[in-house]
Motif scaffolding. Sequence first.
Motif, PDB file in Angstrom:
ATOM      1  N   UNK A  72      68.957   4.673 -29.913  1.00 53.86           N
ATOM      2  CA  UNK A  72      67.970   3.976 -29.106  1.00 53.86           C
ATOM      3  C   UNK A  72      68.494   3.658 -27.718  1.00 53.86           C
ATOM      4  N   UNK A  73      67.643   3.833 -26.705  1.00 50.81           N
ATOM      5  CA  UNK A  73      67.944   3.468 -25.326  1.00 50.81           C
ATOM      6  C   UNK A  73      67.172   2.203 -24.965  1.00 50.81           C
ATOM      7  N   UNK A  74      67.730   1.402 -24.088  1.00 51.95           N
ATOM      8  CA  UNK A  74      67.081   0.131 -23.755  1.00 51.95           C
ATOM      9  C   UNK A  74      65.743   0.349 -23.054  1.00 51.95           C
ATOM     10  N   UNK A  75      65.640   1.327 -22.178  1.00 52.87           N
ATOM     11  CA  UNK A  75      64.412   1.527 -21.419  1.00 52.87           C
ATOM     12  C   UNK A  75      63.257   2.041 -22.256  1.00 52.87           C
ATOM     13  N   UNK A  76      63.538   2.943 -23.178  1.00 50.61           N
ATOM     14  CA  UNK A  76      62.505   3.492 -24.075  1.00 50.61           C
ATOM     15  C   UNK A  76      63.040   3.423 -25.509  1.00 50.61           C
ATOM     16  N   UNK A  77      63.105   2.229 -26.065  1.00 54.14           N
ATOM     17  CA  UNK A  77      63.809   2.050 -27.346  1.00 54.14           C
ATOM     18  C   UNK A  77      63.056   2.645 -28.523  1.00 54.14           C
ATOM     19  N   UNK A  78      63.815   3.103 -29.509  1.00 53.06           N
ATOM     20  CA  UNK A  78      63.231   3.398 -30.807  1.00 53.06           C
ATOM     21  C   UNK A  78      62.773   2.096 -31.442  1.00 53.06           C
ATOM     22  N   UNK A  79      63.566   1.052 -31.254  1.00 52.58           N
ATOM     23  CA  UNK A  79      63.221  -0.273 -31.782  1.00 52.58           C
ATOM     24  C   UNK A  79      63.927  -1.332 -30.956  1.00 52.58           C
ATOM     25  N   UNK A  97      65.843 -21.903 -29.853  1.00 56.69           N
ATOM     26  CA  UNK A  97      66.273 -20.558 -29.482  1.00 56.69           C
ATOM     27  C   UNK A  97      65.183 -19.846 -28.717  1.00 56.69           C
ATOM     28  N   UNK A  98      65.542 -19.089 -27.666  1.00 57.70           N
ATOM     29  CA  UNK A  98      64.570 -18.329 -26.895  1.00 57.70           C
ATOM     30  C   UNK A  98      64.223 -17.063 -27.646  1.00 57.70           C
ATOM     31  N   UNK A  99      62.952 -16.935 -28.046  1.00 58.26           N
ATOM     32  CA  UNK A  99      62.543 -15.777 -28.836  1.00 58.26           C
ATOM     33  C   UNK A  99      61.798 -14.757 -28.003  1.00 58.26           C
ATOM     34  N   UNK A 100      61.853 -14.879 -26.688  1.00 62.14           N
ATOM     35  CA  UNK A 100      61.163 -13.907 -25.847  1.00 62.14           C
ATOM     36  C   UNK A 100      61.780 -12.530 -26.024  1.00 62.14           C
ATOM     37  N   UNK A 101      60.922 -11.532 -26.025  1.00 59.00           N
ATOM     38  CA  UNK A 101      61.348 -10.144 -26.218  1.00 59.00           C
ATOM     39  C   UNK A 101      61.258  -9.410 -24.888  1.00 59.00           C
ATOM     40  N   UNK A 102      62.215  -8.543 -24.613  1.00 55.85           N
ATOM     41  CA  UNK A 102      62.176  -7.762 -23.393  1.00 55.85           C
ATOM     42  C   UNK A 102      60.864  -6.990 -23.306  1.00 55.85           C
ATOM     43  N   UNK A 103      60.296  -6.967 -22.117  1.00 50.64           N
ATOM     44  CA  UNK A 103      59.053  -6.226 -21.913  1.00 50.64           C
ATOM     45  C   UNK A 103      59.347  -4.735 -21.926  1.00 50.64           C
ATOM     46  N   UNK A 104      58.596  -3.989 -22.706  1.00 46.79           N
ATOM     47  CA  UNK A 104      58.806  -2.550 -22.829  1.00 46.79           C
ATOM     48  C   UNK A 104      57.484  -1.844 -22.599  1.00 46.79           C
ATOM     49  N   UNK A 105      57.464  -0.886 -21.678  1.00 45.10           N
ATOM     50  CA  UNK A 105      56.236  -0.163 -21.402  1.00 45.10           C
ATOM     51  C   UNK A 105      56.105   1.076 -22.273  1.00 45.10           C
ATOM     52  N   UNK A 106      57.201   1.734 -22.583  1.00 50.27           N
ATOM     53  CA  UNK A 106      57.179   2.949 -23.390  1.00 50.27           C
ATOM     54  C   UNK A 106      58.195   2.829 -24.515  1.00 50.27           C
ATOM     55  N   UNK A 107      57.808   3.250 -25.689  1.00 51.92           N
ATOM     56  CA  UNK A 107      58.751   3.353 -26.794  1.00 51.92           C
ATOM     57  C   UNK A 107      59.000   4.824 -27.087  1.00 51.92           C
ATOM     58  N   UNK A 108      60.162   5.112 -27.638  1.00 52.82           N
ATOM     59  CA  UNK A 108      60.509   6.512 -27.915  1.00 52.82           C
ATOM     60  C   UNK A 108      59.603   7.066 -29.015  1.00 52.82           C
ATOM     61  N   UNK A 109      59.404   6.292 -30.088  1.00 49.24           N
ATOM     62  CA  UNK A 109      58.487   6.675 -31.159  1.00 49.24           C
ATOM     63  C   UNK A 109      57.123   6.064 -30.865  1.00 49.24           C
ATOM     64  N   UNK A 110      56.083   6.884 -30.880  1.00 45.27           N
ATOM     65  CA  UNK A 110      54.739   6.403 -30.563  1.00 45.27           C
ATOM     66  C   UNK A 110      53.867   6.203 -31.797  1.00 45.27           C
ATOM     67  N   UNK A 111      54.139   6.936 -32.853  1.00 48.36           N
ATOM     68  CA  UNK A 111      53.347   6.841 -34.083  1.00 48.36           C
ATOM     69  C   UNK A 111      54.293   6.848 -35.274  1.00 48.36           C
ATOM     70  N   UNK A 112      54.018   5.999 -36.267  1.00 46.65           N
ATOM     71  CA  UNK A 112      54.749   6.002 -37.538  1.00 46.65           C
ATOM     72  C   UNK A 112      53.739   6.003 -38.673  1.00 46.65           C
ATOM     73  N   UNK A 113      53.982   6.834 -39.692  1.00 49.30           N
ATOM     74  CA  UNK A 113      53.040   6.979 -40.804  1.00 49.30           C
ATOM     75  C   UNK A 113      53.780   7.032 -42.131  1.00 49.30           C
ATOM     76  N   UNK A 114      53.119   6.574 -43.197  1.00 50.63           N
ATOM     77  CA  UNK A 114      53.615   6.729 -44.560  1.00 50.63           C
ATOM     78  C   UNK A 114      52.582   7.517 -45.349  1.00 50.63           C
ATOM     79  N   UNK A 115      53.015   8.657 -45.885  1.00 51.08           N
ATOM     80  CA  UNK A 115      52.166   9.508 -46.723  1.00 51.08           C
ATOM     81  C   UNK A 115      52.673   9.426 -48.160  1.00 51.08           C
ATOM     82  N   UNK A 116      51.774   9.215 -49.114  1.00 52.89           N
ATOM     83  CA  UNK A 116      52.154   9.030 -50.521  1.00 52.89           C
ATOM     84  C   UNK A 116      51.353   9.977 -51.412  1.00 52.89           C
ATOM     85  N   UNK A 117      51.877  10.347 -52.581  1.00 53.90           N
ATOM     86  CA  UNK A 117      51.101  11.164 -53.523  1.00 53.90           C
ATOM     87  C   UNK A 117      49.821  10.434 -53.942  1.00 53.90           C
TER      88      UNK A 117
END
Length: 316
Positions: free
Chosen positions: A214-221, A1-21
């Motif tokens: 999500x949009x293909x050009x600037x995907x969330x994922x 199976x071809x596992x190549x991923x589309x090349x993406x220059x920009x993503x919609x979300x730039x930072x993801x964080x988990x904050x816990x007590x």
Amino acid sequence: MDTAIDSVTDTFIQVSEVWVPDTETGETLVLAEGSYGELAGFEAASRRESFAKGEGLPGKAWAEARPVVLKGFDGSYFKRTEAAREAGLTAAVAVPVFDGDTLNAVLVVLCGDDDTRTGAIEVWADTDGLLMLDDGYYGAAKHFEWVSQHTHFPRGQGLPGGVRASHTPMLMRDLGSGYRFIRADSAGKAGLTTGLGLPVPVPGGAGYVLTLLSARGTPIARRFELWDARSVKVGRDRAAVLADGVCQREGPLWTDDTQEPPRRVAPWQGQIGKVLATGVPVVTSGNPGLSAGYETMVALPIHDDGEIAHIVAWYC
């Protein structure tokens, strides 16, 4: 199976964080994990930070027990404004993860505003059986934002209404042409292709639904997964089973290739198993255990009646 991923220059979300007590008092939120890409300055500022209940964006989501959208930092309660400005970040969404009345974590995602990034992160609130837009961030999709502000959904209708009625996460494909997606015409014009909706359980039973479009050009994922953990067992242990998923690469989401992650996981088995065991979201970057071609993964548990009912995951 071809596992190549589309090349993406920009993503919609730039930072993801988990904050816990914090483990000592439980009275402040501290950074557990984060994915910052090349934004080293903002990462450093975040690792020095903590939030009391009601303080900053994570603390506000904790205190108000609801998902919170913040579309501008200047003059707001956001504590890392200067670092965010230097990083080009302009908007954020905080999603609290409650197990009953107990806060397990707050997931925070941050975005930058420019003329190219298109997508949507929406919070819908149930008001007497109608899902109304509480707030949302849309990047360059201004017309779609206007349409969303003037649209409401009865329970069972559209993506927000379907999630609210079923109390389960849902994936919708081909948003621009799908008859089930009420805003299909404007979604197609905005280039939106895939929609993920998930319930956000909070104390008191208020009904909130989070949608990621999500949009293909600037995907969330570039890959979404829905895992079902309700009454699923591996031997005597709880387990989660892959229920649905979609990705941008060609071919099926899953094959019999032994390099692919399993479709049924037990507690502590991989990143999904970690979420299953702890009830806390995961954000991981550069992890060799991720599927081939992906650099970042976010996995979010959904609690129901004292147990994890679902886990949603997205990969970039």
